[in-house]
Design a protein around this motif. Sequence first.
Motif, PDB file in Angstrom:
ATOM      1  N   SER A 183       0.822  -1.205   0.000  1.00  0.00           N
ATOM      2  CA  SER A 183       0.000   0.000   0.000  1.00  0.00           C
ATOM      3  C   SER A 183       0.859   1.258   0.000  1.00  0.00           C
ATOM      4  N   TRP A 184       0.428   2.245  -0.789  1.00  0.00           N
ATOM      5  CA  TRP A 184       1.084   3.555  -0.804  1.00  0.00           C
ATOM      6  C   TRP A 184       0.108   4.540  -1.411  1.00  0.00           C
ATOM      7  N   ASN A 185       0.401   5.838  -1.380  1.00  0.00           N
ATOM      8  CA  ASN A 185      -0.587   6.841  -1.787  1.00  0.00           C
ATOM      9  C   ASN A 185      -0.047   7.883  -2.748  1.00  0.00           C
TER      10      ASN A 185
ATOM     11  N   THR B  44       0.311  10.003  -6.146  1.00  0.00           N
ATOM     12  CA  THR B  44      -0.586  10.429  -7.212  1.00  0.00           C
ATOM     13  C   THR B  44       0.253  11.018  -8.340  1.00  0.00           C
TER      14      THR B  44
ATOM     15  N   GLY C 115      -8.257   1.115  -5.461  1.00  0.00           N
ATOM     16  CA  GLY C 115      -7.992   2.523  -5.703  1.00  0.00           C
ATOM     17  C   GLY C 115      -9.236   3.212  -6.231  1.00  0.00           C
TER      18      GLY C 115
ATOM     19  N   ASN D 198      -3.605   1.640  -3.760  1.00  0.00           N
ATOM     20  CA  ASN D 198      -3.271   3.060  -3.668  1.00  0.00           C
ATOM     21  C   ASN D 198      -4.354   3.702  -2.816  1.00  0.00           C
TER      22      ASN D 198
ATOM     23  N   CYS E  70       3.544   6.912 -10.645  1.00  0.00           N
ATOM     24  CA  CYS E  70       2.908   7.011  -9.334  1.00  0.00           C
ATOM     25  C   CYS E  70       2.402   5.684  -8.782  1.00  0.00           C
TER      26      CYS E  70
ATOM     27  N   ALA F 193      -4.084   7.869  -9.503  1.00  0.00           N
ATOM     28  CA  ALA F 193      -3.409   7.271  -8.349  1.00  0.00           C
ATOM     29  C   ALA F 193      -3.356   5.762  -8.576  1.00  0.00           C
TER      30      ALA F 193
ATOM     31  N   ALA G 111      -2.445   1.841  -8.448  1.00  0.00           N
ATOM     32  CA  ALA G 111      -2.071   0.803  -7.487  1.00  0.00           C
ATOM     33  C   ALA G 111      -0.961  -0.083  -8.057  1.00  0.00           C
TER      34      ALA G 111
ATOM     35  N   THR H 276       1.844   2.350  -6.762  1.00  0.00           N
ATOM     36  CA  THR H 276       2.301   1.766  -5.503  1.00  0.00           C
ATOM     37  C   THR H 276       3.311   0.671  -5.793  1.00  0.00           C
TER      38      THR H 276
END
Length: 317
Positions: free
Chosen positions: A69-71, A73, A140, A112, A93, A121, A123, A95
């Motif tokens: 998991s990450w965020n 964009t 996402g 994401n 961008c 964003a 994933a 994840t």
Amino acid sequence: MASNIITVAQDGTADYTTVQEAIDVVPLGNKCRVVIRVAPGVYRQPVYVPKTKNLITLAGLSPEDTVLSWNNTSAKIEHHQSARVIGTGTFGCGTVIVEGEDFIAENITFENFAPQGSGQAVALRVTADRCAFYNCRFLGWQDTLYLHYGKQYLRDCYVEGSVDFIFGNSTALLEHCHIHCKSTGFVTAQSRKSSQESTGYVFLRCVITGNGGTEYMYLGRPWGPFGRVVFAYTYMDACIRKVGWNNWEKTENERTACFYEYQCYGPGSCPSKRVTWARELIDEEAEQFLGHSFIDPDPQRPWLAPMMAVKIPYSAM
């Protein structure tokens, strides 16, 4: 085989505590498969599989318990790799970014967690040939799953999102997958550039669900003028608009986009009310899209069948 298994657990009981550390120790130009067994946990870190490292398998116990998991964009990227390596904007961008060929993921969630309204964003971005995903989840909102380049097979997977949430110009077969439409938008944005390209997305025996609303989601729009998407034997709930498809506000796309359906069903399947430039395939036309040969066309050099036959359990020693 034991020497080709690497373990990851956040509590320090495995070889490494992060997935990226495990990928980093895979030898450059490796010629045999390396299995990275990931213990349950939410791993909040972007992950990059470089094109110099092929034949990697990420294996979790279950997708609900093993989450990458990450965020990032398109407007805000924090990553351990430089923009020169991973790219910028939507391209950079993800994840998880996979550029190594013959990649496999089993029982993993790619997420994401950027909130709705954050723009693009991703994933997972896959820019690699011959990749397979089994029982994985992709979470996402906008641009969740970037099937950018190469050939990919997804089976028993779950993909959710809103705008263009399965997109790119790879050749991909999604079989027995669950597609969930969280809010108004477009399921696909396939970007085939010419009629000479063999790329496209096939959804075979899938299920499309929505959030309880009706007629708020298009099946797709052509990111490239020759975008090609096929839904076959797929259940569509009432979230799918009766017109089905969108031309991306370019009437010229209607002459070139290849948007097809075959033997679909459910309240969102309305062949008689679809846009006139999308088609319901006849049996002979559909045949080329209804098997693994769509992404694995050379019987003398198959890639998918060996991947499906050699299943490595999480507990392999």
